[in-house]
Structure formats: structure tokens, C-alpha cells
Design a protein around this motif. Structure first.
Motif, PDB file in Angstrom:
ATOM      1  N   SER A  35      40.334  48.716  41.998  1.00 12.84           N
ATOM      2  CA  SER A  35      40.276  47.450  42.723  1.00 12.84           C
ATOM      3  C   SER A  35      41.471  47.349  43.669  1.00 12.84           C
ATOM      4  CB  SER A  35      40.304  46.293  41.712  1.00 12.84           C
ATOM      5  OG  SER A  35      40.273  45.050  42.357  1.00 12.84           O
ATOM      6  N   GLU A  36      41.353  46.499  44.681  1.00 11.12           N
ATOM      7  CA  GLU A  36      42.492  46.312  45.591  1.00 11.12           C
ATOM      8  C   GLU A  36      43.590  45.513  44.912  1.00 11.12           C
ATOM      9  OE1 GLU A  36      41.778  45.210  49.627  1.00 11.12           O
ATOM     10  OE2 GLU A  36      40.014  46.501  49.810  1.00 11.12           O
ATOM     11  N   LYS A  37      43.176  44.540  44.093  1.00  9.08           N
ATOM     12  CA  LYS A  37      44.186  43.773  43.343  1.00  9.08           C
ATOM     13  C   LYS A  37      43.592  43.273  42.040  1.00  9.08           C
ATOM     14  CE  LYS A  37      43.437  39.519  46.030  1.00  9.08           C
ATOM     15  NZ  LYS A  37      42.499  39.974  47.070  1.00  9.08           N
ATOM     16  N   MET A  38      44.450  42.864  41.145  1.00 10.92           N
ATOM     17  CA  MET A  38      44.006  42.353  39.850  1.00 10.92           C
ATOM     18  C   MET A  38      43.472  40.934  40.024  1.00 10.92           C
ATOM     19  SD  MET A  38      43.636  42.989  36.629  1.00 10.92           S
ATOM     20  CE  MET A  38      44.814  44.151  35.912  1.00 10.92           C
ATOM     21  N   GLN A  39      42.235  40.728  39.611  1.00  6.08           N
ATOM     22  CA  GLN A  39      41.655  39.386  39.633  1.00  6.08           C
ATOM     23  C   GLN A  39      41.612  38.853  38.207  1.00  6.08           C
ATOM     24  OE1 GLN A  39      37.812  40.204  41.383  1.00  6.08           O
ATOM     25  NE2 GLN A  39      38.537  39.748  43.446  1.00  6.08           N
ATOM     26  N   SER A  40      41.538  37.544  38.082  1.00  6.83           N
ATOM     27  CA  SER A  40      41.577  36.953  36.744  1.00  6.83           C
ATOM     28  C   SER A  40      40.421  37.446  35.877  1.00  6.83           C
ATOM     29  CB  SER A  40      41.560  35.423  36.830  1.00  6.83           C
ATOM     30  OG  SER A  40      40.422  34.996  37.556  1.00  6.83           O
ATOM     31  N   LYS A  41      39.233  37.623  36.488  1.00  5.94           N
ATOM     32  CA  LYS A  41      38.083  38.092  35.697  1.00  5.94           C
ATOM     33  C   LYS A  41      38.267  39.540  35.262  1.00  5.94           C
ATOM     34  CE  LYS A  41      34.146  35.126  36.229  1.00  5.94           C
ATOM     35  NZ  LYS A  41      32.704  35.023  36.466  1.00  5.94           N
ATOM     36  N   LEU A  42      38.893  40.341  36.105  1.00  7.88           N
ATOM     37  CA  LEU A  42      39.152  41.738  35.729  1.00  7.88           C
ATOM     38  C   LEU A  42      40.187  41.777  34.599  1.00  7.88           C
ATOM     39  CD1 LEU A  42      39.328  43.620  39.174  1.00  7.88           C
ATOM     40  CD2 LEU A  42      37.348  43.204  37.718  1.00  7.88           C
ATOM     41  N   LYS A  43      41.192  40.933  34.722  1.00  9.32           N
ATOM     42  CA  LYS A  43      42.247  40.839  33.705  1.00  9.32           C
ATOM     43  C   LYS A  43      41.654  40.446  32.348  1.00  9.32           C
ATOM     44  CE  LYS A  43      46.757  40.401  32.629  1.00  9.32           C
ATOM     45  NZ  LYS A  43      47.575  41.616  32.445  1.00  9.32           N
ATOM     46  N   ARG A  44      40.632  39.593  32.406  1.00 13.53           N
ATOM     47  CA  ARG A  44      39.997  39.098  31.186  1.00 13.53           C
ATOM     48  C   ARG A  44      39.356  40.222  30.364  1.00 13.53           C
ATOM     49  NH1 ARG A  44      35.863  34.509  32.465  1.00 13.53           N
ATOM     50  NH2 ARG A  44      37.544  33.853  33.852  1.00 13.53           N
ATOM     51  N   PHE A  45      38.980  41.318  31.029  1.00 15.03           N
ATOM     52  CA  PHE A  45      38.360  42.447  30.322  1.00 15.03           C
ATOM     53  C   PHE A  45      39.295  43.071  29.282  1.00 15.03           C
ATOM     54  CE2 PHE A  45      35.721  43.160  34.379  1.00 15.03           C
ATOM     55  CZ  PHE A  45      34.652  42.402  33.891  1.00 15.03           C
ATOM     56  N   GLU A  46      40.610  42.805  29.430  1.00 13.58           N
ATOM     57  CA  GLU A  46      41.573  43.340  28.452  1.00 13.58           C
ATOM     58  C   GLU A  46      41.257  42.863  27.034  1.00 13.58           C
ATOM     59  OE1 GLU A  46      45.739  44.194  30.753  1.00 13.58           O
ATOM     60  OE2 GLU A  46      45.396  42.138  30.098  1.00 13.58           O
ATOM     61  N   SER A  47      40.638  41.706  26.932  1.00 10.55           N
ATOM     62  CA  SER A  47      40.286  41.160  25.609  1.00 10.55           C
ATOM     63  C   SER A  47      38.988  41.753  25.076  1.00 10.55           C
ATOM     64  CB  SER A  47      40.128  39.638  25.692  1.00 10.55           C
ATOM     65  OG  SER A  47      41.297  39.049  26.201  1.00 10.55           O
ATOM     66  N   TYR A  48      38.311  42.534  25.898  1.00 10.30           N
ATOM     67  CA  TYR A  48      37.027  43.099  25.492  1.00 10.30           C
ATOM     68  C   TYR A  48      37.097  44.633  25.476  1.00 10.30           C
ATOM     69  CZ  TYR A  48      35.615  38.294  26.182  1.00 10.30           C
ATOM     70  OH  TYR A  48      35.530  36.933  26.092  1.00 10.30           O
ATOM     71  N   PHE A  49      36.674  45.280  26.562  1.00  6.99           N
ATOM     72  CA  PHE A  49      36.603  46.751  26.543  1.00  6.99           C
ATOM     73  C   PHE A  49      37.813  47.438  27.172  1.00  6.99           C
ATOM     74  CE2 PHE A  49      34.440  45.154  30.298  1.00  6.99           C
ATOM     75  CZ  PHE A  49      34.934  45.953  31.325  1.00  6.99           C
TER      76      PHE A  49
END
Length: 203
Positions: free
Chosen positions: A180-194
Motif C-alpha cells: 500500500s502507499e500508506k497505512m490506513q486505519s482499516k488495513l491497520k485493523r487487520f493486525e487483530s485478525y490475520f
């Protein structure tokens, strides 16, 4: 610094394509991805993200066809990006046995199921199509080693977000790499999942 510690076939293709020096992102990210951890690769446009994705996928699969089920999945936003990435993959996988397949919404799902059943190594698809294949038992993830997402910003769209959440919940174990070009909040949220224990690599 030239590309080091990559499969001889990859180095040969890089040389043929006159790609001699890795970009800063490639220098920073390829060793981390090769280590097998989950990775967020964050860098601006034209910094070599897609080439990194292709090289590390080929490296993971050792540049050879094995079995029938896909061992790598690459998710993209739409049909146009899927076909474009497929063509780019082919410039690198030429002269080795890796089988690359591309699927998208406009291609009938039964056609995709039967063609995938013939045997593939790398599946390029959109999250929605991949999820549909999954629900119809059209693709096995039993051999999956790596799942990458190119230009992952589109996962902030609710339908794509829901599709990738559904896909990843059904995969036992594999490496995930998001570009990704930058970290988005939804992408960051994946840390709690996969994306647990993931590393962030920048250019």
C-alpha cells in the motif's frame, strides 16, 4: 547492490529485463518477506511494490510447479488490474514451470472452477471472486503458502473488506503481505485478525 540470495531463475530474468539494482523498498522488504513473517509494505507509487510482490512470490514457490492447488494467491481491486498483473507475472515466469491463472467477476465462476481444477500455482483474483470460489469449493487453500494484496487501499471498501475477512478466516496458515502507499486505519485493523505479529517495511 545487485539482487542477492534469490532463486537463479529470478536472477536470470532480472538480468534479461535489465533490472540490476533493487529500489530502496525492494532492498528493505525482500529479506523480511523471505523470512516468512506477515508484512505491510508501504511505499509511494513507482517504488517497486509490484515487482517485489512478483519476485517474492516466485521465490516462495521456488520457481517450479507443484501439485494442483494454488500455493500463492494475489488479490487485486478489479479485472483490469488482475489482467495487467497477470501479463507482468508472465514476463518473469517465462521459461519456468510456474502456472499463473487469473480470475475476475466477468469470467463465469464455473469456468474458473474447472480451469483452476486443472492445476495452478499462482492465482490472481479479486477478493469477491476469490470468496465466491471459496464458498463454492472452487479453490483449495490446503497448499497455500503466501497471500499478497497489491495496492491494498481498495480493501477499505466495505464489500472487499468483508470478502478478505471471509477468505482469511477459512485459511489455516499462510504468510500475508499487503502492499500500500500508506497505512490506513482499516488495513491497520487487520493486525487483530490475520496480520498478527506483522512487520511494517517502508522505502
Amino acid at each position: 547492490m545487485p539482487f542477492k540470495k534469490l532463486h537463479p531463475h529470478i536472477k536470470e530474468r532480472l538480468e534479461y529485463l535489465e533490472i540490476i539494482t533493487p529500489t530502496p523498498l525492494q532492498r528493505n522488504s525482500i529479506p523480511v518477506i523471505k523470512s516468512g513473517v506477515n508484512v505491510y509494505c508501504l511505499a509511494p507509487k513507482d517504488s517497486g511494490k509490484t515487482t517485489t510482490l512478483i519476485l517474492t512470490t516466485m521465490q516462495k514457490l521456488k520457481c517450479e510447479a507443484v501439485g494442483n492447488a494454488p500455493r500463492a494467491v494475489v488479490l487485486v481491486e478489479n479485472k483490469e488490474k488482475a489482467l495487467e498483473l497477470y501479463e507482468t507475472f508472465l514476463t518473469f515466469t517465462k521459461y519456468n514451470s510456474l502456472r499463473v491463472y487469473v480470475g475476475h467477476e466477468q469470467l463465469h465462476i464455473d469456468v474458473q472452477k474447472s480451469e483452476i481444477f486443472e492445476g495452478i500455482d499462482i492465482l490472481i483474483s479479486t477478493p469477491k471472486t476469490m470468496n465466491k470460489l471459496f464458498l463454492l469449493n472452487g479453490v483449495s487453500t490446503s497448499q497455500l503458502k503466501i497471500l499478497s494484496v497489491d495496492d491494498a487501499e481498495f480493501l477499505s471498501q466495505q464489500s472487499d473488506y468483508a470478502a478478505i475477512m471471509s477468505i482469511t478466516q477459512s485459511i489455516d496458515r499462510c504468510q500475508y503481505v499487503l502492499y500500500s502507499e500508506k497505512m490506513q486505519s482499516k488495513l491497520k485493523r487487520f493486525e487483530s485478525y490475520f496480520m498478527e505479529y506483522s512487520k511494517i517495511v517502508t522505502a
